[in-house]
Design a protein around this motif. Structure first.
Motif, PDB file in Angstrom:
ATOM      1  N   GLU A  66       0.741  -1.269   0.192  1.00  0.00           N
ATOM      2  CA  GLU A  66      -0.201   0.112  -0.079  1.00  0.00           C
ATOM      3  C   GLU A  66       0.879   1.279   0.127  1.00  0.00           C
ATOM      4  O   GLU A  66       1.963   1.218   0.658  1.00  0.00           O
ATOM      5  CB  GLU A  66      -0.869  -0.242   1.304  1.00  0.00           C
ATOM      6  CG  GLU A  66      -2.010   1.239   1.538  1.00  0.00           C
ATOM      7  CD  GLU A  66      -2.775   0.659   2.697  1.00  0.00           C
ATOM      8  OE1 GLU A  66      -2.490   1.518   3.539  1.00  0.00           O
ATOM      9  OE2 GLU A  66      -3.685  -0.111   2.619  1.00  0.00           O
ATOM     10  N   ALA A  67       0.509   2.303  -0.635  1.00  0.00           N
ATOM     11  CA  ALA A  67       1.054   3.515  -0.744  1.00  0.00           C
ATOM     12  C   ALA A  67       0.282   4.598  -0.955  1.00  0.00           C
ATOM     13  O   ALA A  67      -0.784   4.574  -1.336  1.00  0.00           O
ATOM     14  CB  ALA A  67       2.162   3.580  -1.824  1.00  0.00           C
ATOM     15  N   THR A  68       0.576   5.854  -0.281  1.00  0.00           N
ATOM     16  CA  THR A  68      -0.288   7.006  -0.427  1.00  0.00           C
ATOM     17  C   THR A  68      -0.104   7.760  -1.948  1.00  0.00           C
ATOM     18  O   THR A  68       0.898   7.634  -2.377  1.00  0.00           O
ATOM     19  CB  THR A  68       0.031   8.030   0.662  1.00  0.00           C
ATOM     20  OG1 THR A  68       1.284   8.532   0.628  1.00  0.00           O
ATOM     21  CG2 THR A  68      -0.144   7.502   1.989  1.00  0.00           C
ATOM     22  N   ALA A  91      -8.128   3.233 -11.343  1.00  0.00           N
ATOM     23  CA  ALA A  91      -9.270   3.008 -10.472  1.00  0.00           C
ATOM     24  C   ALA A  91     -10.353   2.686 -11.323  1.00  0.00           C
ATOM     25  O   ALA A  91     -11.070   1.736 -11.288  1.00  0.00           O
ATOM     26  CB  ALA A  91      -9.680   4.065  -9.449  1.00  0.00           C
ATOM     27  N   ARG A  92     -10.499   3.373 -12.562  1.00  0.00           N
ATOM     28  CA  ARG A  92     -11.504   3.281 -13.261  1.00  0.00           C
ATOM     29  C   ARG A  92     -11.496   1.803 -14.188  1.00  0.00           C
ATOM     30  O   ARG A  92     -12.349   0.937 -14.297  1.00  0.00           O
ATOM     31  CB  ARG A  92     -11.758   4.352 -14.515  1.00  0.00           C
ATOM     32  CG  ARG A  92     -12.984   4.065 -15.260  1.00  0.00           C
ATOM     33  CD  ARG A  92     -13.020   5.072 -16.377  1.00  0.00           C
ATOM     34  NE  ARG A  92     -13.048   6.453 -15.663  1.00  0.00           N
ATOM     35  CZ  ARG A  92     -12.114   7.572 -16.097  1.00  0.00           C
ATOM     36  NH1 ARG A  92     -11.002   7.304 -17.049  1.00  0.00           N
ATOM     37  NH2 ARG A  92     -11.870   8.663 -15.571  1.00  0.00           N
ATOM     38  N   ALA A  93     -10.356   1.250 -14.277  1.00  0.00           N
ATOM     39  CA  ALA A  93     -10.097   0.150 -14.925  1.00  0.00           C
ATOM     40  C   ALA A  93     -10.092  -1.161 -14.012  1.00  0.00           C
ATOM     41  O   ALA A  93     -10.160  -2.348 -14.151  1.00  0.00           O
ATOM     42  CB  ALA A  93      -8.815  -0.125 -15.417  1.00  0.00           C
ATOM     43  N   GLN A  98      -8.843   3.043  -3.792  1.00  0.00           N
ATOM     44  CA  GLN A  98      -8.281   4.083  -2.833  1.00  0.00           C
ATOM     45  C   GLN A  98      -9.051   4.084  -1.601  1.00  0.00           C
ATOM     46  O   GLN A  98     -10.497   3.896  -1.976  1.00  0.00           O
ATOM     47  CB  GLN A  98      -8.188   5.232  -3.698  1.00  0.00           C
ATOM     48  CG  GLN A  98      -7.327   5.390  -4.757  1.00  0.00           C
ATOM     49  CD  GLN A  98      -7.401   6.702  -5.468  1.00  0.00           C
ATOM     50  OE1 GLN A  98      -8.256   7.237  -6.087  1.00  0.00           O
ATOM     51  NE2 GLN A  98      -6.248   7.457  -5.277  1.00  0.00           N
ATOM     52  N   GLY A  99      -8.377   4.113  -0.687  1.00  0.00           N
ATOM     53  CA  GLY A  99      -9.192   4.135   0.552  1.00  0.00           C
ATOM     54  C   GLY A  99      -9.112   5.502   1.153  1.00  0.00           C
ATOM     55  O   GLY A  99      -8.710   6.580   0.399  1.00  0.00           O
ATOM     56  N   ARG A 100      -9.562   5.711   2.378  1.00  0.00           N
ATOM     57  CA  ARG A 100      -9.487   7.038   3.068  1.00  0.00           C
ATOM     58  C   ARG A 100      -9.117   6.693   4.516  1.00  0.00           C
ATOM     59  O   ARG A 100      -9.692   6.187   5.343  1.00  0.00           O
ATOM     60  CB  ARG A 100     -10.693   7.686   2.818  1.00  0.00           C
ATOM     61  CG  ARG A 100     -10.887   9.150   3.130  1.00  0.00           C
ATOM     62  CD  ARG A 100     -12.018   9.840   2.557  1.00  0.00           C
ATOM     63  NE  ARG A 100     -11.514  10.612   1.392  1.00  0.00           N
ATOM     64  CZ  ARG A 100     -12.706  11.351   0.830  1.00  0.00           C
ATOM     65  NH1 ARG A 100     -13.664  11.475   1.142  1.00  0.00           N
ATOM     66  NH2 ARG A 100     -12.344  12.224  -0.317  1.00  0.00           N
ATOM     67  N   ASP A 101      -8.042   7.581   4.830  1.00  0.00           N
ATOM     68  CA  ASP A 101      -7.518   7.379   6.362  1.00  0.00           C
ATOM     69  C   ASP A 101      -7.126   8.836   6.902  1.00  0.00           C
ATOM     70  O   ASP A 101      -6.271   9.216   6.399  1.00  0.00           O
ATOM     71  CB  ASP A 101      -6.498   6.566   6.201  1.00  0.00           C
ATOM     72  CG  ASP A 101      -5.633   6.448   7.621  1.00  0.00           C
ATOM     73  OD1 ASP A 101      -6.803   6.499   8.688  1.00  0.00           O
ATOM     74  OD2 ASP A 101      -4.772   5.806   7.988  1.00  0.00           O
ATOM     75  N   ARG A 102      -8.120   9.361   7.196  1.00  0.00           N
ATOM     76  CA  ARG A 102      -8.130  10.801   7.727  1.00  0.00           C
ATOM     77  C   ARG A 102      -7.689  11.797   6.358  1.00  0.00           C
ATOM     78  O   ARG A 102      -8.415  11.592   5.439  1.00  0.00           O
ATOM     79  CB  ARG A 102      -7.000  11.220   8.660  1.00  0.00           C
ATOM     80  CG  ARG A 102      -7.645  10.638  10.052  1.00  0.00           C
ATOM     81  CD  ARG A 102      -6.526  10.675  11.104  1.00  0.00           C
ATOM     82  NE  ARG A 102      -6.398   9.274  11.562  1.00  0.00           N
ATOM     83  CZ  ARG A 102      -5.258   8.807  11.843  1.00  0.00           C
ATOM     84  NH1 ARG A 102      -4.219   9.553  11.653  1.00  0.00           N
ATOM     85  NH2 ARG A 102      -5.142   7.644  12.341  1.00  0.00           N
ATOM     86  N   CYS A 107      -3.541   3.904  -1.256  1.00  0.00           N
ATOM     87  CA  CYS A 107      -3.888   2.874  -2.658  1.00  0.00           C
ATOM     88  C   CYS A 107      -3.294   1.619  -2.735  1.00  0.00           C
ATOM     89  O   CYS A 107      -2.285   1.263  -1.989  1.00  0.00           O
ATOM     90  CB  CYS A 107      -3.115   3.505  -3.927  1.00  0.00           C
ATOM     91  SG  CYS A 107      -3.711   5.398  -3.979  1.00  0.00           S
ATOM     92  N   ARG A 108      -4.050   0.617  -3.000  1.00  0.00           N
ATOM     93  CA  ARG A 108      -3.797  -0.610  -3.129  1.00  0.00           C
ATOM     94  C   ARG A 108      -3.894  -1.176  -4.538  1.00  0.00           C
ATOM     95  O   ARG A 108      -5.032  -0.939  -5.170  1.00  0.00           O
ATOM     96  CB  ARG A 108      -4.808  -1.647  -2.164  1.00  0.00           C
ATOM     97  CG  ARG A 108      -4.501  -1.228  -0.645  1.00  0.00           C
ATOM     98  CD  ARG A 108      -5.423  -2.054   0.276  1.00  0.00           C
ATOM     99  NE  ARG A 108      -5.796  -1.267   1.565  1.00  0.00           N
ATOM    100  CZ  ARG A 108      -6.599  -0.006   1.671  1.00  0.00           C
ATOM    101  NH1 ARG A 108      -7.288   0.004   0.540  1.00  0.00           N
ATOM    102  NH2 ARG A 108      -6.621   0.352   2.811  1.00  0.00           N
TER     103      ARG A 108
END
Length: 174
Positions: A66-68, A91-93, A98-102, A107-108
């Motif tokens: 995972e990376a920001t 992401a569309r593909a 993408q997550g949200r942490d504060r 991204c994974r």
């Protein structure tokens, strides 16, 4: 009930005369073809996303973990909006999530679309291996044949061209 005045009306009338299982069968076939089309379209989106070297590098980085968004932007000399655009395409593909942490958006990698693309390409692997083997055997045959005019071989003597002597037709004058 229906008039058969035009060919279209006749076709519609003949379709409506079919038993219900026939219409269900056609509906099933239509849905299957639509699903196949959508699968092909998804595959096209995946390959389009993978066509860019920056996006492939982003996926290579995410394969490590995972990376920001900020972490992903470091190796590239691109603006934040440009990196965000690449991430939107991925992401569309369906290649990343993408997550949200504060305030961070980690991204994974999502491996399912990559597996679908690999499975599609694997269908053609046997074909290409067979063609490359045929090319290899052909090249080996060419190497075994003697080459005309190669060093160490006598050059073939030219064969003289034999032609018939021309005869002139004589004209008879009265």
């Amino acid at each position: 009930m229906f008039s058969r005045s035009t060919p279209v009306d006749a076709h519609l009338h003949s379709f409506l005369d079919k038993p219900i299982w026939f219409t269900e069968y056609l509906t099933y076939q239509l849905i299957n073809r639509l699903e196949n089309y959508l699968d092909q379209d998804h595959l096209s989106v995946t390959f389009a996303a993978l066509a860019d070297p920056t996006r492939r590098a982003i996926l290579a980085r995410l394969a490590q973990g995972e990376a920001t968004v900020g972490d992903l932007a470091v190796p590239f000399e691109l603006s934040a909006p440009a990196i965000s655009k690449h991430l939107r395409v991925l992401a569309r593909a369906g290649l990343i999530t993408q997550g949200r942490d504060r305030q961070y958006r980690p991204c994974r990698i999502a491996p399912a679309p990559l597996k679908q693309a690999a499975d599609w390409a694997l269908q053609y692997r046997a074909l290409w291996e067979q063609r490359l083997d045929q090319l290899d055997s052909y090249l080996q045959q060419l190497q075994q044949k003697p080459v005309k005019g190669a060093p160490g071989q006598a050059a073939p003597k030219p064969t003289p061209k034999v032609s018939k002597p021309r005869t002139r037709k004589t004209r008879h004058h009265d």
